[in-house]
Design an enzyme around this catalytic site. Structure first.
Site, PDB file in Angstrom:
ATOM      1  N   SER A   8       0.529  -1.128   0.063  1.00 17.52           N
ATOM      2  CA  SER A   8       0.320   0.064   0.099  1.00 17.52           C
ATOM      3  C   SER A   8       0.739   1.095  -0.432  1.00 17.52           C
ATOM      4  O   SER A   8       2.196   1.120   0.270  1.00 17.52           O
ATOM      5  CB  SER A   8      -1.121   0.116   1.208  1.00 17.52           C
ATOM      6  OG  SER A   8      -0.259   0.312   2.400  1.00 17.52           O
ATOM      7  N   LYS A   9       0.010   2.114  -0.155  1.00  9.27           N
ATOM      8  CA  LYS A   9       0.736   3.717   0.586  1.00  9.27           C
ATOM      9  C   LYS A   9       1.491   4.221   1.572  1.00  9.27           C
ATOM     10  O   LYS A   9       2.586   4.650   1.354  1.00  9.27           O
ATOM     11  CB  LYS A   9      -0.358   4.886  -0.676  1.00  9.27           C
ATOM     12  CG  LYS A   9       0.344   6.361  -1.117  1.00  9.27           C
ATOM     13  CD  LYS A   9      -0.310   7.300  -0.871  1.00  9.27           C
ATOM     14  CE  LYS A   9       0.691   8.337  -1.175  1.00  9.27           C
ATOM     15  NZ  LYS A   9       1.003   8.718  -0.106  1.00  9.27           N
TER      16      LYS A   9
END
Ligand code: GLU
Length: 508
Positions: free
Chosen positions: A265-266
């Site tokens: 994920s970011k």
């Protein structure tokens, strides 16, 4: 392949293009090139609530930076345009209505409150199937419970509606995925997905199928998150009578966090300090700014190379460095892994380094000179070329070249404390003084001669190399880093080297 290969990358402009999206675009591109087919960019922007300004432009710029040239898109043109779904709105209504007419879909009038009540009720009852589908639709407000007459009246009165797909009550489907093989699905647990809304907008599922059909897409290559939609998509093709020309499907594995636990994920990027977007991105809603691979100093070719190996392998070879052309020749969906691929930020740097190391030193010198200039230091091409040759092995990025070599131009003002603790002993100042006196007598300050004479001096005095050369390096560079110490001495020259050692002994 005997059919014409036409693949599409179909992003929704809901934010920056993340690594999963880049990889999907890349695999579509490689597959198209391998088979002499077409790579199409279709913008899927039917969900206006998730629209993010600037995202479409960002996607296009990212593909350009990576070097994935598009054959058909709104910018490029093509026979099957427009390639943005909001500009194709007029097309979808007839298909939604056709499904209703043929009994594959129905109008539904449930309000958001009513849907929420249904959800709560099913939850409270701990129902085994908790969705709007074969098991529940006959308890809801729709064409199936109202009948056609009442439905007509409701539509005439302007009541808000949606069109839902009528999932077969109980059918066992056996579907095929190129990467995963057989996919089994039981329709009794699937829901009656909304296909169309009364605002005249189709949902993703309807628009996606209609467009893939109209654009003659031969293969759908997309992320694993769409695998649960495959049964519905197949049933839509069947309902339209399009199974003969239905595309083949390939669902790509997830990109996993560096520790392999869950989807990348970011936040992982923010936490571990690596970029998750190709280019600089400023979120228009939150104002949050993210650095991209480009800004970090990655070569687009290195980025493409490492992305290609995230979930694909070239077969019987240990080769890891591939040009785009080589990848286009080698790529096959059969060599895409089923299992998720762990993302390794350190390996990414390694890829970049390999691309940097093949550049001639004269080329690297340009980056070096730029870096020096930013710090107000003029460096000649000749000197920059020489230093690049010395330090490049220690760098991953072109911007490291200057950062790793500032000590060639600026005498250290501080000394690395960890190195000091390790190498600066009680006897070291005396030793350095002795050595510097010896060095004053060396006339030929070339690296080769320095190595010969200083090594001999160390041996004659029965000292160890580490005891002399580590602290000397600390005084010359401010830290125990850099290329061969004799190369550093030669480059600094006799006067500067002696000055650094003598002042260093006092200052450290
Ligand atoms: N618009 C979808 C996405 O953003 C496309 C999925 C597909 O390729 O069918 O992922």
């Amino acid at each position: 392949m005997n059919k014409e290969v036409r693949v599409r990358f179909a992003p929704s402009p809901t934010g920056a293009l993340h690594l999963g999206g880049v990889r999907t675009a890349l695999f579509n591109y490689l597959f198209a090139r391998k088979h002499g087919g077409k790579f199409i960019l279709r913008i899927e922007d039917t969900d206006q609530t998730r629209f993010v300004p600037g995202a479409e432009d960002y996607i296009i710029r990212s593909l350009e930076w990576i070097g994935l040239d598009i054959d058909e898109s709104d910018i490029k043109g093509g026979e099957y345009g427009p390639y943005k779904q909001s500009n194709r709105k007029h097309l979808y209504t007839q298909y939604a209505e056709q499904l209703v007419k043929d009994g594959f879909a129905y109008y539904a009038f449930d309000t958001p409150d009513e849907l929420e009540q249904m959800r709560k009720k099913l939850e409270a009852e701990k129902a085994s199937i908790q969705c709007y589908g074969p098991a529940t639709r006959m308890t809801m407000k729709n064409q199936l419970t109202f009948g056609d007459e009442q439905t007509k009246l409701m539509l005439q009165s302007g009541a808000p509606y949606v069109i839902r797909f009528k999932m077969p009550e109980s059918e066992k489907l056996v579907l095929k995925d190129i990467i995963r093989g057989e996919i089994n699905a039981d329709t009794s647990i699937l829901d009656d997905k909304v296909l169309y809304k009364s605002d005249g907008m189709p949902t993703y599922h309807l628009a996606n199928i209609v467009d893939d059909h109209l654009m003659k897409i031969s293969h759908v290559i997309r992320g694993e998150e769409w695998l649960p939609s495959l049964p519905l998509h197949y049933l839509l093709y069947r309902a339209f009578g399009w199974t003969d020309t239905m595309p083949e499907f390939a669902h790509l594995p997830l990109i996993l966090k560096p520790d392999g636990k869950g989807k990348l994920s970011k936040r992982d990027g923010d936490r571990l300090g690596f970029p998750v977007f190709p280019l600089h991105w400023e979120d228009p809603k939150s104002g949050e700014v993210s650095k991209g691979y480009e800004e970090y100093g990655y070569f687009p070719e290195a980025f493409l190379n490492m992305m290609a190996l995230l979930g694909w392998n070239p077969g019987n070879t240990t080769q890891e460095i591939f040009t785009k052309e080589e990848l286009c020749n080698l790529f096959t969906l059969e060599h895409v892994n089923k299992a998720g691929s762990k993302f390794d930020p350190e390996k990414n740097k390694w890829f970049n380094k390999q691309y940097m190391l093949v550049l001639p030193n004269e080329e690297l010198a340009k980056y070096f000179i730029e870096g020096a200039k930013a710090d107000g230091i003029e460096v000649s091409m000749e000197k920059a070329t020489k230093i690049c040759g010395l330090v490049k092995d220690r760098c991953n990025f072109t911007h490291d070249l200057w950062k790793e070599s500032t000590y060639f131009f600026i005498a250290p003002t501080e000394y690395d404390q960890v190195n000091k603790k390790k190498f600066w002993k009680e006897e070291t100042p005396e030793l350095m003084k002795k050595c510097v006196e010896f060095m004053k007598g060396i006339a030929d300050f070339s690296a080769k001669n320095l190595e010969d004479t200083i090594s001999a001096w160390i041996q004659e005095n029965q000292l160890s190399f580490g005891k002399v050369l580590n602290p000397m390096r600390l005084l010359l560079c401010g830290a125990c880093k850099g290329p061969h110490i004799f190369d550093i001495l030669e480059d600094l020259g006799k006067e500067e080297s002696i000055k650094r050692i003598e002042t260093g002994i006092e200052k450290i």
